[in-house]
Design a protein around this motif. Structure first.
Motif, short mmCIF file in Angstrom:
data_model
loop_
_atom_site.label_atom_id
_atom_site.label_comp_id
_atom_site.label_asym_id
_atom_site.label_seq_id
_atom_site.Cartn_x
_atom_site.Cartn_y
_atom_site.Cartn_z
N VAL A 175 0.85 -1.20 0.00
CA VAL A 175 0.00 0.00 0.00
C VAL A 175 0.88 1.25 0.00
O VAL A 175 0.63 2.21 -0.74
CB VAL A 175 -0.97 0.00 1.21
CG1 VAL A 175 -1.58 1.37 1.44
CG2 VAL A 175 -2.08 -1.04 1.00
N GLU A 176 1.93 1.23 0.82
CA GLU A 176 2.85 2.37 0.87
C GLU A 176 3.46 2.63 -0.51
O GLU A 176 3.51 3.78 -0.98
CB GLU A 176 3.96 2.13 1.89
CG GLU A 176 3.50 2.19 3.33
CD GLU A 176 4.59 1.91 4.33
OE1 GLU A 176 4.51 2.47 5.44
OE2 GLU A 176 5.55 1.16 4.02
N ASP A 177 3.90 1.56 -1.17
CA ASP A 177 4.50 1.70 -2.51
C ASP A 177 3.48 2.18 -3.53
O ASP A 177 3.75 3.08 -4.31
CB ASP A 177 5.09 0.36 -2.98
CG ASP A 177 6.33 -0.05 -2.21
OD1 ASP A 177 6.91 0.81 -1.51
OD2 ASP A 177 6.71 -1.23 -2.29
N GLU A 178 2.31 1.58 -3.51
CA GLU A 178 1.27 1.89 -4.50
C GLU A 178 0.78 3.33 -4.41
O GLU A 178 0.56 3.98 -5.43
CB GLU A 178 0.09 0.93 -4.31
CG GLU A 178 -1.10 1.18 -5.21
CD GLU A 178 -0.89 0.76 -6.65
OE1 GLU A 178 -1.64 1.25 -7.51
OE2 GLU A 178 0.03 -0.04 -6.93
N PHE A 179 0.63 3.82 -3.18
CA PHE A 179 0.03 5.14 -2.99
C PHE A 179 1.05 6.21 -2.61
O PHE A 179 0.68 7.37 -2.43
CB PHE A 179 -1.08 5.07 -1.94
CG PHE A 179 -2.26 4.24 -2.38
CD1 PHE A 179 -3.24 4.76 -3.22
CD2 PHE A 179 -2.38 2.91 -1.99
CE1 PHE A 179 -4.31 4.00 -3.64
CE2 PHE A 179 -3.45 2.13 -2.41
CZ PHE A 179 -4.41 2.68 -3.24
N GLY A 180 2.32 5.84 -2.49
CA GLY A 180 3.36 6.82 -2.18
C GLY A 180 3.18 7.46 -0.81
O GLY A 180 3.37 8.66 -0.66
N ILE A 181 2.80 6.63 0.17
CA ILE A 181 2.58 7.14 1.52
C ILE A 181 3.40 6.33 2.52
O ILE A 181 3.97 5.29 2.15
CB ILE A 181 1.08 7.06 1.93
CG1 ILE A 181 0.58 5.60 1.90
CG2 ILE A 181 0.24 7.97 1.05
CD1 ILE A 181 -0.82 5.40 2.45
N GLU A 182 3.46 6.80 3.75
CA GLU A 182 4.09 6.04 4.82
C GLU A 182 3.04 5.77 5.89
O GLU A 182 2.39 6.70 6.37
CB GLU A 182 5.26 6.83 5.41
CG GLU A 182 6.11 6.00 6.34
CD GLU A 182 7.37 6.74 6.78
OE1 GLU A 182 7.63 6.74 7.99
OE2 GLU A 182 8.04 7.32 5.92
N LYS A 192 -3.49 10.23 4.64
CA LYS A 192 -2.06 10.40 4.32
C LYS A 192 -1.89 11.21 3.03
O LYS A 192 -0.98 12.03 2.95
CB LYS A 192 -1.35 9.05 4.18
CG LYS A 192 -1.37 8.20 5.44
CD LYS A 192 -0.48 8.75 6.51
CE LYS A 192 -0.47 7.85 7.73
NZ LYS A 192 0.30 8.39 8.83
N LYS A 193 -2.74 10.96 2.05
CA LYS A 193 -2.64 11.69 0.79
C LYS A 193 -2.99 13.17 0.97
O LYS A 193 -2.41 14.02 0.31
CB LYS A 193 -3.57 11.08 -0.29
CG LYS A 193 -3.22 9.67 -0.72
CD LYS A 193 -1.89 9.55 -1.38
CE LYS A 193 -1.95 9.81 -2.87
NZ LYS A 193 -0.63 9.72 -3.49
N SER A 194 -3.92 13.46 1.88
CA SER A 194 -4.36 14.84 2.05
C SER A 194 -3.32 15.70 2.76
O SER A 194 -3.34 16.92 2.63
CB SER A 194 -5.69 14.89 2.82
OG SER A 194 -5.49 14.52 4.17
N ILE A 195 -2.38 15.07 3.49
CA ILE A 195 -1.36 15.87 4.19
C ILE A 195 -0.02 15.87 3.45
O ILE A 195 0.97 16.37 3.96
CB ILE A 195 -1.15 15.39 5.66
CG1 ILE A 195 -0.77 13.92 5.71
CG2 ILE A 195 -2.38 15.67 6.49
CD1 ILE A 195 -0.43 13.41 7.10
N GLN A 196 0.00 15.36 2.25
CA GLN A 196 1.25 15.35 1.46
C GLN A 196 1.45 16.71 0.81
O GLN A 196 0.57 17.39 0.42
CB GLN A 196 1.21 14.27 0.39
CG GLN A 196 1.52 12.92 0.94
CD GLN A 196 1.62 11.86 -0.14
OE1 GLN A 196 1.08 11.99 -1.22
NE2 GLN A 196 2.34 10.80 0.16
#
Length: 87
Positions: free
Chosen positions: A54-61, A83-87
């Motif tokens: 999931v981290e790899d797919e969505f570019g999140i930690e 996680k996407k909204s705070i990037q």
């Protein structure tokens, strides 16, 4: 950046978890209520692999607290959206 819908995320999650699923019938009605452990019988070791994917797919930690709360597909969708909204 294009905002993904929850359905887009669910579709990508379904693809991510498929290799780890022990109970195929659980994939037939894959939705926010689907429980990774109970419905899909993904073991806890493989659940860590799912989180890494999931981290790899969505570019999140995904931090440890979030990981422990990721029991259902809907939990994963919420974590990804947050996680996407705070990037």
């Amino acid at each position: 950046m294009i905002k993904m819908t929850d359905q887009d995320i669910i579709s990508r999650l379904k693809h991510i978890v498929k290799p780890y699923v022990q109970r195929e019938i659980g994939m037939q009605d894959f939705n926010k209520q689907t429980d990774f452990l109970k419905d899909l019988e993904i073991n806890s070791a493989n659940l860590v692999d799912v989180v890494l994917d999931v981290e790899d797919e969505f570019g999140i930690e995904v931090d440890n607290d979030s990981m422990q709360g990721m029991l259902r597909v809907g939990d994963a969708v919420n974590i990804i959206n947050n996680k996407k909204s705070i990037q």
